[in-house]
Write a protein that holds these residues in place. Structure first.
Motif, PDB file in Angstrom:
ATOM      1  N   GLY A  22       0.806  -1.309  -0.091  1.00 39.50           N
ATOM      2  CA  GLY A  22       0.016  -0.048  -0.048  1.00 39.50           C
ATOM      3  C   GLY A  22       0.760   1.356   0.004  1.00 39.50           C
ATOM      4  N   PHE A  23       0.130   2.235   0.589  1.00 36.77           N
ATOM      5  CA  PHE A  23       0.888   3.482   0.488  1.00 36.77           C
ATOM      6  C   PHE A  23       2.123   3.651   1.544  1.00 36.77           C
ATOM      7  CE2 PHE A  23       0.582   7.797  -1.443  1.00 36.77           C
ATOM      8  CZ  PHE A  23       1.376   8.684  -0.441  1.00 36.77           C
ATOM      9  N   ASP A  41       8.052  -9.535  -7.351  1.00 35.04           N
ATOM     10  CA  ASP A  41       6.619 -10.270  -8.133  1.00 35.04           C
ATOM     11  C   ASP A  41       7.102 -10.235  -9.566  1.00 35.04           C
ATOM     12  OD1 ASP A  41       5.986  -7.764  -8.991  1.00 35.04           O
ATOM     13  OD2 ASP A  41       4.469  -7.565  -7.563  1.00 35.04           O
ATOM     14  N   ARG A  42       6.063 -10.644 -10.398  1.00 36.22           N
ATOM     15  CA  ARG A  42       6.253 -10.870 -11.724  1.00 36.22           C
ATOM     16  C   ARG A  42       6.255  -9.429 -12.410  1.00 36.22           C
ATOM     17  NH1 ARG A  42       1.593 -15.070 -13.546  1.00 36.22           N
ATOM     18  NH2 ARG A  42       2.478 -14.688 -15.601  1.00 36.22           N
ATOM     19  N   THR A  43       5.732  -8.526 -11.653  1.00 33.00           N
ATOM     20  CA  THR A  43       5.946  -7.013 -12.459  1.00 33.00           C
ATOM     21  C   THR A  43       7.043  -6.613 -12.335  1.00 33.00           C
ATOM     22  OG1 THR A  43       5.070  -5.962 -10.588  1.00 33.00           O
ATOM     23  CG2 THR A  43       3.402  -7.159 -12.041  1.00 33.00           C
ATOM     24  N   SER A  44       7.945  -7.136 -11.471  1.00 33.70           N
ATOM     25  CA  SER A  44       9.098  -6.156 -10.874  1.00 33.70           C
ATOM     26  C   SER A  44      10.330  -6.373 -12.295  1.00 33.70           C
ATOM     27  CB  SER A  44       9.920  -6.793  -9.659  1.00 33.70           C
ATOM     28  OG  SER A  44       8.946  -6.731  -8.573  1.00 33.70           O
ATOM     29  N   PHE A  45      10.826  -5.252 -12.340  1.00 34.32           N
ATOM     30  CA  PHE A  45      11.970  -5.086 -13.255  1.00 34.32           C
ATOM     31  C   PHE A  45      13.437  -4.745 -12.457  1.00 34.32           C
ATOM     32  CE2 PHE A  45      10.290  -0.657 -13.221  1.00 34.32           C
ATOM     33  CZ  PHE A  45      11.317   0.052 -13.245  1.00 34.32           C
ATOM     34  N   LYS A  53      -3.659  -3.887  -6.377  1.00 34.60           N
ATOM     35  CA  LYS A  53      -4.339  -4.308  -7.765  1.00 34.60           C
ATOM     36  C   LYS A  53      -4.396  -2.922  -8.396  1.00 34.60           C
ATOM     37  CE  LYS A  53      -7.921  -6.778 -10.207  1.00 34.60           C
ATOM     38  NZ  LYS A  53      -9.342  -7.356  -9.795  1.00 34.60           N
ATOM     39  N   PRO A  54      -3.367  -2.745  -9.366  1.00 38.00           N
ATOM     40  CA  PRO A  54      -3.621  -1.179 -10.228  1.00 38.00           C
ATOM     41  C   PRO A  54      -4.862  -0.967 -10.830  1.00 38.00           C
ATOM     42  CG  PRO A  54      -1.515  -2.681 -10.681  1.00 38.00           C
ATOM     43  CD  PRO A  54      -2.369  -3.479 -10.013  1.00 38.00           C
ATOM     44  N   GLU A  55      -5.049  -0.139 -11.332  1.00 34.27           N
ATOM     45  CA  GLU A  55      -6.368   0.466 -11.909  1.00 34.27           C
ATOM     46  C   GLU A  55      -6.343   0.034 -13.473  1.00 34.27           C
ATOM     47  OE1 GLU A  55      -7.803   4.478 -10.053  1.00 34.27           O
ATOM     48  OE2 GLU A  55      -6.252   4.611 -11.644  1.00 34.27           O
ATOM     49  N   GLY A  56      -7.517  -0.726 -13.995  1.00 34.06           N
ATOM     50  CA  GLY A  56      -7.700  -0.703 -15.014  1.00 34.06           C
ATOM     51  C   GLY A  56      -7.633   0.223 -16.066  1.00 34.06           C
TER      52      GLY A  56
END
Length: 346
Positions: A20-21, A66-70, A265-268
């Motif tokens: 979160g924030f 996680d899978r989004t990390s670069f 969970k990012p915005e769509g």
């Protein structure tokens, strides 16, 4: 301070992975010790840190991988790392000597022992503010230069929109676009920032996105003929509105999405079909792929700085203890310009 002396060393540690924030309490101030003598047998340097850079990407390093990390995550209990300007206290490395001013990636601490010196660069131009090497002459500057020129392929007369336009990167992209003869509009989150964009950075127009109930309508107001280039720093609702207002064959360079970094969970985004119907090219950008352009970039930007043709605004706080608050402030838009932490003086 004698070279072999062991001294106290204030540090900023990550308490635990952040969900979160982020809060200031997610970081811990610690006092350790460090020797000011570079270890024998290692090509290493000991530096005194002078300036630290607060950058939005650091939030991504504060979460569990996680899978989004670069980028690699900071380990809980470890010193945060980021872009710094420092002065060499002692060196066993042939390319660095005591007294050299350097910039690169380093720990959030008063003193550092650096063994991975491939991330360290000697400062050649000392007739500009040293803090510029974590801003306009550092990673944010190269990001603005390479992302805009390499990905966006700008042409004179094109319509350019920049979100988070008063930040470390956005303020430069707008000025680069003006130098190319483009029509430039930026969005920001306060009247002060909007005034800065129009008066100091000479954007053609700027607006406060917090005062706009309908971002689609706002963009249609400023771009009645559509947007050729969108420099993306925000994501979410702003990206959704931009997609509706892009021209056919427009280009979107995705530099960051700061509005999404603190969501589990990012915005769509709902208007992605515009990529097909308008034949839009949308491409992500990682500055690490463009580090070879630093010499070319410095040759380009330094004359503009010295001639006063490029402006750059920094938001500076004094003291390592202020660093956690300065970093957190990025995500509420508290900073005006590039956020810098002064750790020490030469």
């Amino acid at each position: 301070m004698a070279k072999g002396e062991e001294v106290s060393n204030k540090q900023v540690l990550l308490k635990d992975y952040v969900v979160g924030f982020p809060k200031e309490t997610d970081m811990v101030l610690n006092t350790g010790t460090i020797s000011l003598k570079a270890p024998e047998g290692l090509e290493a340097v000991v530096v005194k840190n002078l300036y630290l850079s607060c950058d939005p990407y650091m939030r991504l390093c504060m979460k569990e991988q996680d899978r989004t990390s670069f980028l690699p995550s900071f380990a809980p209990g470890s010193v945060l790392t980021g872009h710094t300007v420092a002065k060499v206290v002692d060196s066993n490395h042939p390319n660095f000597k005591e007294g050299d001013l350097v910039w690169g990636i380093n720990g959030w601490e008063e003193f550092s022992l650096i063994t991975m010196t491939n991330f360290l660069h000697k400062i050649e131009h000392t007739d500009v503010p040293l803090s510029y090497y974590i801003g306009i002459l550092g990673m944010p500057g190269l990001t603005a230069y390479a992302c805009f020129h390499e990905l966006c392929s700008p042409k004179k007369g094109e319509n350019v929109f920049i979100s988070a336009a008063s930040g470390a990167v956005g303020q430069l992209v707008g000025q680069f676009a003006k130098l190319m003869g483009c029509y430039v509009v930026g969005s920001a989150g306060s009247k002060e920032k909007v005034d800065l964009l129009k008066n100091m950075f000479e954007f053609d127009e700027a607006f406060n996105y917090k005062e706009e109930n309908d971002l689609d309508a706002a963009l249609r107001r400023y771009f009645p003929e559509g947007i050729d280039i969108y420099f993306e720093n925000v994501g979410g609702k702003m990206l959704d509105a931009v997609l509706l207002n892009m021209k056919t064959n427009g280009r979107i360079a995705v530099c960051g999405m700061i509005s999404q970094y603190n969501f589990e969970k990012p915005e769509g985004v709902h208007n992605l079909f515009c990529l097909i119907s308008k034949q839009i090219r949308m491409e992500g950008f990682l500055v690490g792929n463009y580090l070879h352009l630093y010499p070319k970039f410095h040759d380009f930007i330094i004359p503009f700085i010295k001639e006063g043709k490029i402006s750059y605004v920094e938001d500076t706080v004094e003291g390592l203890d202020k660093a956690p608050g300065a970093l957190i402030g990025l995500f509420s838009g508290r900073n005006v310009g590039k956020q810098v932490v002064v750790v020490g003086r030469e």
